[in-house]
Design a protein around this motif. Structure first.
Motif, short mmCIF file in Angstrom:
data_model
loop_
_atom_site.label_atom_id
_atom_site.label_comp_id
_atom_site.label_asym_id
_atom_site.label_seq_id
_atom_site.Cartn_x
_atom_site.Cartn_y
_atom_site.Cartn_z
N GLU A 299 0.81 -1.21 0.00
CA GLU A 299 0.00 0.00 0.00
C GLU A 299 0.85 1.27 0.00
OE1 GLU A 299 -0.48 -2.54 2.16
OE2 GLU A 299 -2.19 -3.39 1.07
N ASP A 300 2.13 1.16 0.30
CA ASP A 300 2.99 2.35 0.42
C ASP A 300 3.48 2.88 -0.92
OD1 ASP A 300 2.83 2.37 3.19
OD2 ASP A 300 4.58 1.06 3.43
N ALA A 301 3.39 2.07 -1.98
CA ALA A 301 3.98 2.48 -3.25
C ALA A 301 3.11 2.02 -4.42
CB ALA A 301 5.39 1.90 -3.40
N ASP A 302 3.16 2.80 -5.50
CA ASP A 302 2.46 2.43 -6.73
C ASP A 302 3.27 1.45 -7.57
OD1 ASP A 302 0.20 4.27 -6.37
OD2 ASP A 302 1.72 5.83 -6.66
N LEU A 338 2.96 0.99 -16.77
CA LEU A 338 2.34 -0.33 -16.65
C LEU A 338 2.66 -0.97 -15.30
CD1 LEU A 338 2.99 -1.65 -20.26
CD2 LEU A 338 0.81 -0.85 -19.30
N ALA A 339 3.89 -0.79 -14.81
CA ALA A 339 4.25 -1.34 -13.50
C ALA A 339 3.43 -0.71 -12.39
CB ALA A 339 5.75 -1.14 -13.24
N ALA A 340 3.02 0.54 -12.61
CA ALA A 340 2.21 1.25 -11.62
C ALA A 340 0.72 0.97 -11.77
CB ALA A 340 2.46 2.75 -11.73
N ALA A 347 0.67 11.77 -10.63
CA ALA A 347 1.69 11.61 -9.59
C ALA A 347 1.86 10.13 -9.31
CB ALA A 347 1.31 12.35 -8.31
N VAL A 348 3.02 9.78 -8.81
CA VAL A 348 3.29 8.38 -8.50
C VAL A 348 4.20 8.33 -7.27
CG1 VAL A 348 5.36 8.20 -9.98
CG2 VAL A 348 3.99 6.17 -9.51
N ARG A 349 3.98 7.34 -6.42
CA ARG A 349 4.88 7.08 -5.29
C ARG A 349 5.56 5.75 -5.56
NH1 ARG A 349 5.92 8.95 -0.36
NH2 ARG A 349 4.19 10.42 -0.45
N PHE A 350 6.88 5.77 -5.59
CA PHE A 350 7.62 4.55 -5.90
C PHE A 350 8.51 4.13 -4.74
CE2 PHE A 350 10.18 8.06 -7.56
CZ PHE A 350 11.46 7.78 -7.07
N GLY A 351 8.71 2.83 -4.63
CA GLY A 351 9.59 2.28 -3.61
C GLY A 351 11.00 2.16 -4.16
N HIS A 352 11.98 2.56 -3.35
CA HIS A 352 13.40 2.45 -3.71
C HIS A 352 14.12 1.80 -2.53
CE1 HIS A 352 14.20 5.93 -1.12
NE2 HIS A 352 13.25 6.60 -1.77
#
Length: 396
Positions: A299-302, A338-340, A347-352
């Motif tokens: 839930e923390d990242a798209d 597509l990954a999101a 806007a997008v939030r991604f995990g790193h």
């Protein structure tokens, strides 16, 4: 016995985002280094402590990672409607090379604060309290960055409660807008997608053939699916950086992708263009534990993104690559989008590897070409040390 005395040069050591580097005013550099060329490169290499066959940069200001082997030169802007000209040099750790081919998005957050504090911005444009809007000309790529710098009692505010994954302590938030972020790279023109496609089949001899989104936005970046190259997208640094074969594969992907993007004519030229393009791999959200021990949930990242910088997996995310991620995510059909989950998004939030980051961008299809007016993200910056750096007088 004859010896060469050291000289001292006014400088400031700053953190910007998840990077840090040595900042100079152009006017403070020795005369020979005030113009581009071998003398400037030699000086900056000596300041940072490169080339270092031990890869530690013990005898310089560098921190022996791509995130900490950086230099910045600033001057009052000669461009209309801009306050400061910003030139970034990525210093190689183990070779005598300074790469001027791209920007550092993280250190962009420190440019406005440095410029204000060092008299490079007209005083009439800086409020005693509130937010100073600093217009930065990014000279490496010929683009405008707008920095919103908080001011308190006539001074740049550096402390605050803004938290950034990849940075241990909170600080004041600096909002950045990267205007018209499609990079105008030599050989690639001004097209955001230099191949003309949102997704290509990239053939890499010895590695394989797989789908790739190659985009010029923020910084030229090659996105591939994590699963296509044997990863999950949850990897931390050691999983990649301790694997010599993996590093070689990523460098080979980078070289062949650079040719497809029109950035170089032959793969052999990639060795002299280490800073760009970047290679990143993407995946749908999945739970993992970040490098700080923080749990990142679905839930923390798209989506999840891991990116290579100067031959190693980055500990968080390069700011310019974040711009590329946000831009690609806003364009339906790219591998990032597509990954999101696909569809339209602003806007997008991604995990790193260090946690998560949010970046925004709005895209539009104009006359058959995708355009993005700006990409927006927040960073922070802080002065770590100021005074002088010293180098042997014969080092440049």
């Amino acid at each position: 016995m004859a010896h060469t005395a050291q000289i001292r040069i006014p400088a400031t050591y700053m953190r910007g985002g998840t990077s840090k580097g040595v900042f100079f005013r152009l006017q403070d550099l020795p005369e020979a280094a005030q113009v581009p060329g071998p003398s400037r490169d030699a000086l900056l290499l000596r300041v940072i402590g490169s080339p270092d066959p031990y890869a530690k940069q013990i005898d310089g200001m560098g921190g022996a990672t791509s995130s900490t082997s950086k230099t910045v030169i600033l001057s009052k802007s000669i461009k209309a409607d801009h306050d400061v000209d910003y030139l970034f040099g990525q210093v190689s750790i183990d070779t005598p090379f300074v790469d001027w081919s791209g920007n550092c998005g993280n250190l962009s957050a420190a440019v406005g604060p440095f410029a204000i504090s060092n008299g490079l911005v007209d005083a009439s444009r800086v409020p005693d309290n509130g937010v100073a809007v600093i217009r930065i000309w990014q000279a490496n790529i010929g683009k405008t960055i707008i920095a919103h710098v908080p001011m308190t009692n006539g001074a740049v505010q550096e402390t605050g409660d803004f938290e950034l994954d990849g940075v241990t302590f909170p600080a004041a938030e600096v909002q950045l807008a990267f205007m018209d972020p499609a990079a105008e790279e030599e050989g690639a023109g001004s097209s955001m997608f230099p191949t003309g496609n949102l997704v290509d089949e990239l053939e890499v001899p010895g590695v394989g053939t797989f789908k790739a989104t190659m985009i010029n936005a923020g910084i030229p970046t090659i996105f591939v699916n994590a699963s296509d190259i044997g990863y999950t997208g949850t990897e931390l640094q050691d999983a990649i950086n301790s694997d010599a074969n993996a590093l070689t594969r990523f460098e080979t992907i980078r070289a062949y992708g650079a040719v497809r993007m029109g950035l170089i004519a032959h793969v052999d030229e990639a060795a002299k263009r280490q800073h760009t393009p970047k290679v990143a791999f993407v995946a749908a959200p999945s739970e993992y534990v970040s490098s700080s021990g923080k749990r990142v949930t679905v839930e923390d990242a798209d989506l999840l993104v891991r990116a290579m910088s100067m031959g190693k997996l980055h500990h968080a995310m390069m700011g310019t690559a974040a711009v590329a991620i946000g831009t690609a995510a806003a364009i339906p059909g790219t591998l990032v989008n597509l990954a999101a989950g696909g569809g339209e998004r602003s806007a997008v939030r991604f995990g790193h590897p260090s946690g998560t980051l949010r970046v925004g961008a709005e895209a539009a299809l104009v006359d058959g070409e995708w355009q993005v007016n700006k990409a927006i993200m927040s960073r922070s910056a802080r002065v770590l040390m100021e005074g002088w750096v010293r180098v042997p007088g014969d080092s440049f």
